[in-house]
Write a protein that holds these residues in place. Structure first.
Motif, PDB file in Angstrom:
ATOM      1  N   LEU A 372       0.838  -1.197   0.000  1.00  0.00           N
ATOM      2  CA  LEU A 372       0.000   0.000   0.000  1.00  0.00           C
ATOM      3  C   LEU A 372       0.876   1.251   0.000  1.00  0.00           C
ATOM      4  O   LEU A 372       1.731   1.428   0.865  1.00  0.00           O
ATOM      5  CB  LEU A 372      -0.910  -0.017   1.229  1.00  0.00           C
ATOM      6  N   MET A 373       0.647   2.143  -0.981  1.00  0.00           N
ATOM      7  CA  MET A 373       1.366   3.423  -1.087  1.00  0.00           C
ATOM      8  C   MET A 373       0.352   4.520  -1.460  1.00  0.00           C
ATOM      9  O   MET A 373       0.250   4.905  -2.626  1.00  0.00           O
ATOM     10  CB  MET A 373       2.474   3.342  -2.137  1.00  0.00           C
ATOM     11  N   PRO A 374      -0.371   5.071  -0.479  1.00  0.00           N
ATOM     12  CA  PRO A 374      -1.403   6.078  -0.783  1.00  0.00           C
ATOM     13  C   PRO A 374      -0.868   7.513  -0.747  1.00  0.00           C
ATOM     14  O   PRO A 374      -1.515   8.409  -0.231  1.00  0.00           O
ATOM     15  CB  PRO A 374      -2.401   5.836   0.347  1.00  0.00           C
ATOM     16  N   SER A 375       0.300   7.741  -1.301  1.00  0.00           N
ATOM     17  CA  SER A 375       1.034   8.994  -1.106  1.00  0.00           C
ATOM     18  C   SER A 375       0.272  10.221  -1.580  1.00  0.00           C
ATOM     19  O   SER A 375      -0.377  10.214  -2.637  1.00  0.00           O
ATOM     20  CB  SER A 375       2.373   8.926  -1.841  1.00  0.00           C
ATOM     21  N   LYS A 376       0.407  11.282  -0.798  1.00  0.00           N
ATOM     22  CA  LYS A 376      -0.088  12.596  -1.225  1.00  0.00           C
ATOM     23  C   LYS A 376       0.763  13.104  -2.380  1.00  0.00           C
ATOM     24  O   LYS A 376       0.276  13.714  -3.319  1.00  0.00           O
ATOM     25  CB  LYS A 376      -0.050  13.575  -0.052  1.00  0.00           C
ATOM     26  N   SER A 377       2.085  12.884  -2.286  1.00  0.00           N
ATOM     27  CA  SER A 377       3.010  13.161  -3.379  1.00  0.00           C
ATOM     28  C   SER A 377       4.111  12.117  -3.327  1.00  0.00           C
ATOM     29  O   SER A 377       4.496  11.653  -2.253  1.00  0.00           O
ATOM     30  CB  SER A 377       3.613  14.563  -3.264  1.00  0.00           C
ATOM     31  N   GLU A 378       4.616  11.724  -4.481  1.00  0.00           N
ATOM     32  CA  GLU A 378       5.655  10.696  -4.559  1.00  0.00           C
ATOM     33  C   GLU A 378       6.445  10.939  -5.841  1.00  0.00           C
ATOM     34  O   GLU A 378       6.026  10.524  -6.918  1.00  0.00           O
ATOM     35  CB  GLU A 378       5.035   9.297  -4.576  1.00  0.00           C
ATOM     36  N   PRO A 379       7.592  11.630  -5.743  1.00  0.00           N
ATOM     37  CA  PRO A 379       8.352  11.971  -6.956  1.00  0.00           C
ATOM     38  C   PRO A 379       8.549  10.786  -7.892  1.00  0.00           C
ATOM     39  O   PRO A 379       8.299  10.890  -9.087  1.00  0.00           O
ATOM     40  CB  PRO A 379       9.674  12.488  -6.387  1.00  0.00           C
ATOM     41  N   CYS A 380       9.013   9.679  -7.366  1.00  0.00           N
ATOM     42  CA  CYS A 380       9.134   8.471  -8.177  1.00  0.00           C
ATOM     43  C   CYS A 380       8.614   7.272  -7.415  1.00  0.00           C
ATOM     44  O   CYS A 380       7.638   6.660  -7.796  1.00  0.00           O
ATOM     45  CB  CYS A 380      10.588   8.236  -8.610  1.00  0.00           C
ATOM     46  N   GLY A 381       9.263   6.962  -6.293  1.00  0.00           N
ATOM     47  CA  GLY A 381       8.924   5.750  -5.562  1.00  0.00           C
ATOM     48  C   GLY A 381       9.641   4.554  -6.157  1.00  0.00           C
ATOM     49  O   GLY A 381       9.631   4.356  -7.376  1.00  0.00           O
ATOM     50  N   LEU A 382      10.278   3.795  -5.311  1.00  0.00           N
ATOM     51  CA  LEU A 382      10.929   2.561  -5.744  1.00  0.00           C
ATOM     52  C   LEU A 382      10.229   1.333  -5.181  1.00  0.00           C
ATOM     53  O   LEU A 382      10.286   0.253  -5.766  1.00  0.00           O
ATOM     54  CB  LEU A 382      12.398   2.559  -5.296  1.00  0.00           C
TER      55      LEU A 382
END
Length: 477
Positions: A372-382
């Motif tokens: 689960l990755m519900p990010s508000k902002s995530e430049p890339c994410g690995l």
């Protein structure tokens, strides 16, 4: 081409975030494509402890920094086709933590000045210096400052990569001359001035030859105030030199069939090891041993922009779906305490590790069913890419690199490689989590196919290296 890659951290030497993965993998990919590549990083205490015996001493010089003249040593190590240089100054770098010190501005001002001063000591004079985040933002500025007196550096071009625009290197106006050794004109003409302060990130964006963001979607998001943290006007002004290049991952390092860093090997053709990794994860996180219940995992810094508020709003409803939940990370006290309370409330169904543990992170990627990755902002994410490599299906919000790498599952045709939601809304997040858990329980054949689709994705650095190579060529004519 001759490329010098400047970064404040790099795998395998030192790591706090995704920048280290980029600095550890992109130079190798560039070298594999035929470029001559050198990387320069600080010689932190943890680097010296693990690697200094393999390094050779090159030389030492004095680096001017404002009114100071500071000792600077240079060490060299060759690894995987890349030459690594380490900048030594024990006063600045012999510390337990890489960042978070009262004098970080001075420390990385020294590092940036040292990079320029050490250019004649490297094996080649680079055609391009590739800088990363605010810790190396002064390098393009120092180069411009030096080129009026030093003809040898006039032809060097600079690329600056924004990994996270939130961190800008912002200091009071009085630091310009005293701390960074720059003439008042750099502030007076607005190059490095923003809202009355010195802003190192702005300075780099204004003077570098190309700007890159770590995903195509993030490059576009940076032009909007919600994502740009006050930098949108600077980005818009320099939009002509902005490129979005998606980060990659080390496909060899995260190859489940080789079993590096995980307990049991497996592959898309033989998933038996995936089930064994799940059982091992349940044991390590003190969860009830149950091969049939889905595990939802989180590997993240516990801070607000990671979307943890959404999880807090619907956590009990998530647990009503008959799933297990594991969290690895540290950060803000309120999030750590929330997950600690939920661990006690859902004993045997909720696991928590406060901090970072590479082996346990890999165990979650390899043993969980959903990430689960519900990010508000995530430049890339690995994490979402690593998870897919290990057959763990991602559930993400459509932002930054998450939008570029995770495509929504379409039941009618089986397309997609994960589950996504667009609005920053806990109800929307809960809806797609329900979809994912429902598919796991009620259509295991489709869920297994979704796993294998993710495992087949190509997130290798070769794609990114080709894009960067084209950018380097374009700015060098």
């Amino acid at each position: 081409m001759k490329i010098l890659f400047a970064a404040s951290e790099a795998v395998p030497f030192c790591k706090t975030g995704g920048l280290a993965d980029v600095a550890g993998s992109l130079p190798q990919a560039l070298a594999a494509s035929g470029d001559e590549v050198e990387v320069i990083v600080p010689l932190y205490q943890r680097v010296a402890d693990g690697w200094k015996n393999e390094m050779t001493f090159v030389r030492n010089i004095e680096v001017p920094l404002g009114w100071r003249r500071v000792y600077c040593g240079l060490f060299r190590l060759e690894k995987d086709g890349v030459i690594w240089y380490f900048v030594d100054n024990e006063y600045y770098f012999k510390r337990d933590a890489l960042y978070g010190h009262y004098d970080d501005g001075e420390r990385f001002g020294f590092f940036s000045r040292a990079i320029v001063a050490l250019l004649p000591s490297l094996e080649f004079m680079p055609e391009v210096i590739h800088c990363n985040d605010w810790q190396t933002a002064l390098v393009p500025i120092y180069l411009k400052d030096e080129c009026v007196r030093w003809p040898g550096v006039r032809g060097i071009k600079t690329v600056f990569t924004i990994h996270n625009v939130e961190y800008q290197g912002r200091y009071g106006k009085e630091t310009l001359e005293d701390l960074f050794g720059l003439a008042p004109g750099w502030f007076a003409d607005g190059t490095i001035a923003m809202d009355g302060d010195v802003n190192l990130l702005k300075g780099a964006l204004m003077v570098c030859d190309a700007i890159t963001a770590v995903s195509p979607t993030y490059a576009q998001e940076l032009r909007h105030a919600f994502f740009a943290h006050g930098m949108q006007s600077v980005i818009e002004r320099n939009a002509g030199k902005l490129h979005g290049v998606l980060n990659g991952i080390d496909m060899e390092r995260y190859d489940p069939s080789k079993g590096t860093g995980i307990q049991h090997k497996f592959s898309a053709k033989n998933m038996a090891g995936k089930a064994k990794n799940k059982a091992w994860l349940q044991e390590q996180m003190h969860l009830t041993a149950d091969p049939d219940v889905p595990i939802i995992g989180i590997v993240s810094r516990l801070v607000s922009h990671k979307g943890l508020d959404l999880i807090g709003q619907v956590f009990d409803q998530m647990m009503d779906l008959n799933c297990q939940f594991v969290v690895l990370g540290s950060g803000d006290w309120n999030y750590e305490q929330f997950f600690e309370q939920k661990r006690k409330q859902y004993d045997g169904r909720m696991g928590l590790y406060r901090g970072y543990n590479e082996n346990l992170a890999n165990a979650i990627y390899a043993g969980a069913d959903l990430l689960l990755m519900p990010s508000k902002s995530e430049p890339c994410g690995l994490a979402q890419m690593i998870a897919m490599r290990y057959g763990t299906v991602p559930i993400v919000r459509e932002t930054g690199g998450l939008k570029d790498t995770v495509h929504p599952y379409e039941a009618w045709c089986g397309a997609g490689n994960g589950f996504t939601f667009a609005d920053y809304n806990s109800g929307d997040m809960l809806y797609v989590i329900r979809q994912a858990v429902d598919l796991y329980y009620n259509n295991p054949t489709a869920f297994k196919k979704l796993r294998k689709t993710g495992m087949a994705e190509d997130f290798s650095w070769a794609n990114s290296a080709n894009s960067y190579h084209e950018i380097y060529k374009s700015i060098c004519g």
